[in-house]
Design a protein around this motif. Structure first.
Motif, PDB file in Angstrom:
ATOM      1  N   PHE A 122      22.737  53.206  49.888  1.00 51.71           N
ATOM      2  CA  PHE A 122      23.216  54.552  49.578  1.00 51.71           C
ATOM      3  C   PHE A 122      24.085  55.173  50.662  1.00 51.71           C
ATOM      4  CE2 PHE A 122      19.179  54.185  47.190  1.00 51.71           C
ATOM      5  CZ  PHE A 122      19.701  54.296  45.918  1.00 51.71           C
ATOM      6  N   GLY A 123      24.420  54.406  51.686  1.00 47.35           N
ATOM      7  CA  GLY A 123      25.245  54.983  52.732  1.00 47.35           C
ATOM      8  C   GLY A 123      26.605  55.415  52.233  1.00 47.35           C
ATOM      9  N   GLU A 179      19.227  39.807  40.993  1.00 50.65           N
ATOM     10  CA  GLU A 179      20.537  39.655  41.625  1.00 50.65           C
ATOM     11  C   GLU A 179      21.533  40.546  40.909  1.00 50.65           C
ATOM     12  OE1 GLU A 179      22.688  37.477  44.705  1.00 50.65           O
ATOM     13  OE2 GLU A 179      20.571  37.648  44.178  1.00 50.65           O
ATOM     14  N   GLY A 180      22.305  41.311  41.672  1.00 52.45           N
ATOM     15  CA  GLY A 180      23.290  42.199  41.076  1.00 52.45           C
ATOM     16  C   GLY A 180      24.696  41.830  41.486  1.00 52.45           C
ATOM     17  N   GLY A 181      25.662  42.482  40.892  1.00 49.56           N
ATOM     18  CA  GLY A 181      27.055  42.233  41.216  1.00 49.56           C
ATOM     19  C   GLY A 181      27.820  41.630  40.055  1.00 49.56           C
ATOM     20  N   ALA A 370      27.738  49.659  44.723  1.00 51.02           N
ATOM     21  CA  ALA A 370      26.815  49.118  45.718  1.00 51.02           C
ATOM     22  C   ALA A 370      25.372  49.219  45.248  1.00 51.02           C
ATOM     23  CB  ALA A 370      26.984  49.850  47.042  1.00 51.02           C
ATOM     24  N   LEU A 371      25.084  50.217  44.399  1.00 48.65           N
ATOM     25  CA  LEU A 371      23.737  50.308  43.835  1.00 48.65           C
ATOM     26  C   LEU A 371      23.362  49.017  43.114  1.00 48.65           C
ATOM     27  CD1 LEU A 371      23.896  53.854  42.195  1.00 48.65           C
ATOM     28  CD2 LEU A 371      22.960  53.274  44.421  1.00 48.65           C
ATOM     29  N   THR A 446      27.959  44.541  52.945  1.00 47.44           N
ATOM     30  CA  THR A 446      26.831  43.744  52.473  1.00 47.44           C
ATOM     31  C   THR A 446      27.008  43.352  51.014  1.00 47.44           C
ATOM     32  OG1 THR A 446      25.637  45.799  51.970  1.00 47.44           O
ATOM     33  CG2 THR A 446      25.216  44.788  54.105  1.00 47.44           C
ATOM     34  N   ALA A 447      27.578  44.265  50.214  1.00 46.09           N
ATOM     35  CA  ALA A 447      27.845  43.929  48.812  1.00 46.09           C
ATOM     36  C   ALA A 447      28.868  42.803  48.707  1.00 46.09           C
ATOM     37  CB  ALA A 447      28.342  45.171  48.070  1.00 46.09           C
ATOM     38  N   THR A 448      29.858  42.833  49.587  1.00 47.53           N
ATOM     39  CA  THR A 448      30.873  41.778  49.587  1.00 47.53           C
ATOM     40  C   THR A 448      30.268  40.436  49.956  1.00 47.53           C
ATOM     41  OG1 THR A 448      32.558  43.399  50.207  1.00 47.53           O
ATOM     42  CG2 THR A 448      33.088  41.085  50.559  1.00 47.53           C
ATOM     43  N   PHE A 449      29.373  40.433  50.942  1.00 46.12           N
ATOM     44  CA  PHE A 449      28.695  39.191  51.312  1.00 46.12           C
ATOM     45  C   PHE A 449      27.966  38.593  50.111  1.00 46.12           C
ATOM     46  CE2 PHE A 449      28.187  40.648  56.005  1.00 46.12           C
ATOM     47  CZ  PHE A 449      29.525  40.362  56.224  1.00 46.12           C
TER      48      PHE A 449
END
Length: 1193
Positions: A122-123, A179-181, A370-371, A446-449
């Motif tokens: 949530f940043g 797992e999301g994305g 990102a959520l 982190t989402a990109t990773f």
């Protein structure tokens, strides 16, 4: 070990399940009853001819099941042969479904996870109040209080609509086992419909416990229709892949722009507190903060989450506290913004400016993706709980507080947040805001990773080094190369786009790209998997995609203000992913085409005397079926092959995790005595592939033993009274082969017989053709039960001994190159872009810590894209390693092939046709064929003209510009000399006199008995030999830059620019762009400069890759023992044409030739021309030809 694998979609799937669902359990030579569909009957009975992968005679009659199990068809019970494998068996023997990491957590641990989500998830959305109103009011300035209310209403409803309703309440539930994305959605869809362009699905994949496949119910015709359309339409598959790759590219772009926006917004608060601070200082401080931020990324999500969690909690409390303070102090009437009518009023007052302001409004929802994308780090409940109970209320209070302040202070809209902070709390809040911005910058990183790891596992991104930062949660990762790459691009963005408004527009563009991709994919999941009412699905698509398109129209309208940089970056990342996916697909399809049949493997090994050495060889390949072609290279490279060989295929399946007890699937290749197995090691895209090689070997051998025991057990049960014997059929006529150490090996049919002890006496080996060679497993005199038990124990003992001796990793590195007649764009993509990515990506061997002493590598290059003749519909094999045909539309984008096609058309339009003539029939010339362009309708009243080419480009290129000047007056013949184009011979004679004799045979075959000849360079050598050998048949001779009078000593005397013959052949037959450039410099007075290397490679691939050694021999034969005194004098009238500055055959040779021929020759020297005088001075060259050949007629 390759990480992307697929197989040819046209091949039949090897795995068949029996009616009771327990897979193939019978023995190889037993008979089974199996249900098959009516239209399969013939194929099932007649044998598995299509199963060329495992060309095993023992495995005939494998049934081919219908791929759509849910479709009911009329079935017949027939009896077919069986083959034993574990593809279905092991997948069914699972004690229970694997559990997600978070299911075993205690309440305290769940609360801790919810706390960590603040710092990781949530940043980004939490720091949006720093810049949302500032960007909005920069595009639509505040004129009155109602503008503030309208803008606040837009922000509040955007927060409720996109982050809350869409993501928290809907999209989070579309996770793929936690797992999301974007790729998690694509993987989820791939499990329910065969949409992958790399079709390596096996039926056993659906039986992985974590697969959890819910086949659409037959009653829901809509789901079945959608599934069928997706599976049958290649266009839809490609469109879906492009959509996913575009969304992923936007995620990566988001990972660049998020740190830039968050940090610069926070540091920009200094301009409010300190008047002396300028924008340049803000940029410098932001750069320093970003370097620190990305340097700390390596410490991992868990550690960083615990550290930054309290900071983000304090930040959200500050947002709420400041908001409440401003509401109480300035204007409580901002509560009216909850009435959406104020949105309408806002657009009514500001019209086009309000539309532009939407580009700033969407920033309040940044971080929504990102959520979902960071879901792999935490559970759904922890994310939902934190957002609903803390994040959303604090954000709404924060925005309402800013709006209350702006109601009284319109002029401070450019720095709405920091201006609204109470004076006493300004510096503490500024400090906390900068800390929060640094934390927020990690959100999309982190989402990109996570997204890159998923795309890598599914074959859509080059392999990179991945570090797992948590032993408890394997989804928490760090990618060093990507981390520093994002930092570099981020610094470029900060330094080149210093305006927050421009960065904000780029930010919104990246976010909306990902959001729209997610909306479309979730809609497909609703239709295909969730099977929700069509009205609800339609409403979801229309509402959310419609809203996002409206927002996107706003940001795209401002793309020219600098935000285009992010769009270009996203396009580059999309290109990398698409090229990698496309190249991987082409490479695998090529490997499928060139896979070895068992017959070919036996034949290859038999010719080489292949023997079995002790030990186990793990041959890594990408084929899920068939024997890879690289194995043939091992057979041709090594004097022996291991006593046990296992073809290991590393395959990623569209699930997050594959349980360890379901990792390996085995089946036999050939019969028992061969000790050849195929193993598919299955991994989910979330699995860690960093096992120690010893652990990997142990797991693999244990799984193999389990398979063999089960196979023996099932064979024993299936025999049921039959006299099943494990002994193989008898083979006679074994062969003795001497090993390197003097030991003898027994080689019988089958080729790869079991390894025999090196110390075994030679007298014990039976090599007589009158005796039968029995396999060591032959115990036919025992009872069938004891025979099976002893056979099992012997085989297990054999495996243990082989394991003790050692395991060697046989790694085949396969490169691909597009064929010379491929599209130019395809050659550019495969030969350069994909090759560059392959060369610089992480090797698959890095995933196992294998000592170099255990590795054995063989390189292999595949040529892709066969060309077919349109009239025949099949490939034309001219030589062993290339394909050729008439030019068609697929060649139009290949530069050299396009030019070649143009010349072919010009030759055809000039009245010529292409003919290949076999000269060996009835003649002394052995196995010789020559290609020639001949008149379509020869006019016997016209004289004949023979045009002979040199070593440069082919005859069409050398005479294409001059052809029409002669076709009206002559019957023109343009042949390919031997070892050029389609002309070749098995004869070892490489002299020009042999070329001349073949040419005369060719001319006689076409009814030509008298002719004039034009020979350029090497063609002049052949033309001169024709005139000397057949003086009565050659009327006139033109020699253009043909050093016929050179002598062997000329090289030693320094007449030529090159020091030796080897250097000359390297230039005349260039194999690299550098050599081709050197040839151009030697051939032209004014050579072309700045030609890209890929054009030169393209030219080399088409013109200089065939008969290279033969052409070198032609050059060597010209100079060998050559003396002017041995050169016969010709009496024909001759014209010698030379370039004044020829550097290949200096002008001195032209004058020497003129003197040698005598009065019958005349010489013409063309000024400012080199060796390629026919091209460099085309008009002048043609003028002299016409004067000599035509004017005298």
């Amino acid at each position: 070990m390759a990480e992307e694998s697929s197989f040819d979609g046209s091949e039949k799937e090897e795995i068949a399940s029996s009616g009771n669902g327990f897979g193939d359990l019978a023995s190889m030579d037993s008979i089974e009853s199996r249900w098959v569909t009516q239209d399969e009957d013939d194929d099932s009975v007649n044998g598995a001819d299509d199963d060329d992968d495992d060309d095993d005679d023992e495995f005939y009659g494998t049934g081919l099941e219908s791929e759509d199990e849910e479709v009911s068809e009329h079935r017949l019970l027939i009896r077919t042969g069986r083959r034993v494998d574990s593809f279905d068996v092991e997948a069914l023997e699972v004690p229970g479904a694997s559990r997600i990491d978070y299911e075993d957590l205690t309440v305290g641990r769940r609360v801790l996870l919810a706390f960590q989500t603040l710092g990781v998830v949530f940043g980004d959305v939490g720091t949006s109040p720093l810049y949302t109103f500032s960007v909005m009011f920069s595009k639509s300035p505040v004129k009155e209080k109602e503008d503030v209310i309208g803008a606040l209403s837009l922000v509040l409803y955007t927060l409720l609509l996109i982050p809350l309703i869409k993501y928290v309440l809907v999209v989070l539930w579309a996770n793929d086992d936690g797992e999301g994305g974007t790729f998690a959605l694509y993987s989820l869809i791939s499990r329910h419909a065969k949409i992958s362009l790399i079709p390596n699905q096996l039926r056993s994949d659906t039986r992985i416990s974590s697969f959890r496949l819910k086949v659409p119910c037959p009653e829901l015709e809509r789901s079945l229709n959608l599934k069928e359309k997706l599976e049958n339409s290649l266009v839809l598959k490609k469109m879906l892949l492009v959509l996913v790759l575009a969304g992923t590219a936007m995620v990566i772009a988001d990972g660049v722009v998020t740190p830039a926006m968050s940090v610069m917004s926070a540091v920009g608060g200094l301009k409010v507190g300190v008047d002396a601070v300028e924008q340049d200082q803000v940029v410098m401080i932001s750069v320093a903060f970003l370097v620190i931020l990305f340097s700390l990324q390596k410490y991992g999500t868990s550690k960083m989450g615990l550290v930054v969690g309290p900071a983000l909690l304090l930040w959200f409390c500050c947002l709420a506290g400041i908001g409440i303070h401003n509401l109480l102090k300035y204007d409580k009437s901002v509560y009216r913004a909850f009435n959406p009518i104020h949105i309408y009023y806002f657009f009514q007052r500001n019209s086009i400016n309000a539309w532009y302001a939407l580009g700033g409004c969407i920033l309040c929802a940044t971080g929504s993706e990102a959520l979902f994308a960071d879901l792999c780090y935490f559970s759904v409940r922890s994310v939902q709980l934190t957002f609903v109970c803390l994040v959303l209320p604090c954000l709404m209070l924060g925005y309402m507080g800013q709006a209350a302040y702006l109601m009284e202070n319109h002029a401070d809209a450019s720095q709405a947040f920091f201006s609204s902070v109470p004076g006493a709390a300004f510096w503490p809040v500024l400090f906390i805001a900068n800390v929060a911005a640094l934390i927020a910058s990690r959100t999309m990183t982190t989402a990109t990773f996570s997204c890159i790891k998923q795309s890598t596992a599914l074959g859509c991104f080059p392999r990179l080094k991945i570090i797992h930062t948590s032993r408890k949660f394997m989804g928490q990762i760090y990618i060093p190369v990507l981390n520093w790459f994002l930092l570099a691009v981020c610094l470029v963005v900060v330094c080149s786009i210093s305006s927050i408004n421009e960065i904000g527009n780029a930010y919104g563009m990246a976010e909306l790209g990902v959001m729209m991709t997610t909306t479309i994919l979730v809609t497909l999941i609703m239709l295909l998997i969730w099977q929700i009412n069509i009205v609800v699905v339609t409403a979801f698509l229309i509402v959310f995609l419609g809203v996002e398109l409206i927002f996107f129209s706003s940001v795209i309208a401002s793309v020219g203000d600098g935000s285009w940089i992010i769009l270009v970056f996203a396009v580059i990342m999309f290109g990398i992913m698409y090229v990698w996916n496309y190249g991987s697909k082409i490479r695998y399809e090529t490997e499928v085409e060139q896979k070895m049949s068992m017959d070919l493997m036996r034949e290859l090994g038999s010719n080489l005397g292949t023997i079995r050495a002790p030990g186990i060889g793990l041959l890594y390949n990408e084929l899920v079926k068939g024997v890879p072609a690289i194995f043939g290279h091992f057979l041709t490279t090594l004097p022996a092959i291991h006593s046990m060989v296992i073809f290991v295929c590393i395959k990623y399946v569209p699930v997050p995790v594959v349980p360890q007890n379901e990792r390996f699937l085995f089946r036999r290749v050939c019969t028992k005595s061969y000790h050849l197995f195929r193993c598919i090691a299955r991994y989910g895209y979330k699995d860690v592939r960093k096992e120690n090689h010893q652990v990997f070997e142990q797991l693999l051998i244990e799984s193999l033993e389990k398979f063999i025991r089960r196979e023996a057990q099932e064979r024993s049960l299936e025999s049921d009274g039959r006299n099943d014997s494990d002994s193989e059929e008898d083979f006679s006529g074994s062969t003795l082969v001497m090993g390197p150490n003097g030991s003898m090996y027994s080689m019988g049919v089958p080729l790869l017989s079991e390894y025999r002890d090196l110390n075994k006496p030679i007298t014990e080996l039976n090599s007589s053709s009158n005796h039968t060679s029995h396999h060591p497993f032959d115990t036919s005199s025992e009872s069938s039960v004891s025979e099976a038990e002893q056979s099992l124990e012997r085989e297990l003992s054999f495996i243990h001994k082989a394991k003790e001796i050692g395991v060697v990793y046989l790694l085949g590195h396969g490169d691909i190159r597009a064929r010379k007649d491929s599209w130019f764009v395809k050659k550019l993509v495969i030969n350069y872009f994909y090759a560059f990515l392959r060369k610089n990506c992480r090797r698959g061997t890095a995933n196992l810590s294998v000592p170099q002493s255990h590795l054995m590598k063989v390189d292999m290059t595949y040529m892709t894209t066969r060309i077919y003749r349109a009239s025949e519909g099949k490939p034309i094999s001219i030589s062993g390693n290339f394909m050729i045909c008439d030019m068609n539309l697929v060649n139009v984008l290949c530069f050299t092939a396009s030019r070649d096609w143009f010349f072919r058309q010009s030759f055809a339009n000039a009245g010529l046709r292409s003919v290949v003539t076999d000269l060996s029939h009835g003649n002394s010339i052995a196995s010789t064929t020559m290609h020639c362009w001949i008149p379509k309708s020869p006019n016997r009243t016209k004289p004949n003209l023979l045009l002979l080419h040199g070593f440069g480009a082919n005859a069409m290129w050398q005479y294409g510009e001059h052809l029409r000047a002669f076709t009206g007056r002559f019957n023109v013949y343009v042949p390919d000399l031997l070892f050029f184009g389609l002309s070749s011979t098995s004869e070892q004679n490489r002299t020009e006199s042999f070329q001349a004799r073949c040419l005369m045979r060719l001319m006689e075959a076409h009814g030509v008995h008298r002719m004039s000849i034009v020979g350029i360079s090497y063609g002049g050598f052949v033309g001169y030999s024709l005139a000397a050998q057949f003086p009565e048949k050659v009327e006139k001779l033109v020699l253009c830059c043909a050093g016929v009078c050179l002598e062997e000593k000329d090289m030693e005397d320094g007449l030529f620019k090159v020091p030796n013959l080897e250097e000359a052949t390297g230039i005349l037959i260039p194999q690299t762009p550098e050599k081709l450039k050197e040839l151009i410099r030697f051939s032209f007075v004014k050579p072309m400069k700045g030609v890209p290397s890929f054009f030169l490679w393209d030219f080399i691939d088409v013109m200089y890759t065939e008969f290279v050694e033969e052409k070198r021999d032609l050059i060597k034969s010209i100079l060998k023992d050559r003396r002017l005194s041995d050169l016969p004098r010709i009496k024909q009238k001759s014209l010698v044409i030379w370039g004044e500055e020829d550097q290949i055959f200096p002008l001195e040779l032209g004058y020497r030739l003129k003197r040698h021929i005598g009065e019958n020759a005349e010489i013409v020297v063309i000024k400012k021309a080199g060796h390629a005088v026919n091209l460099e001075k085309s008009k002048e060259f043609l003028k002299h030809l016409k004067s000599f050949l035509i004017d005298s007629l």
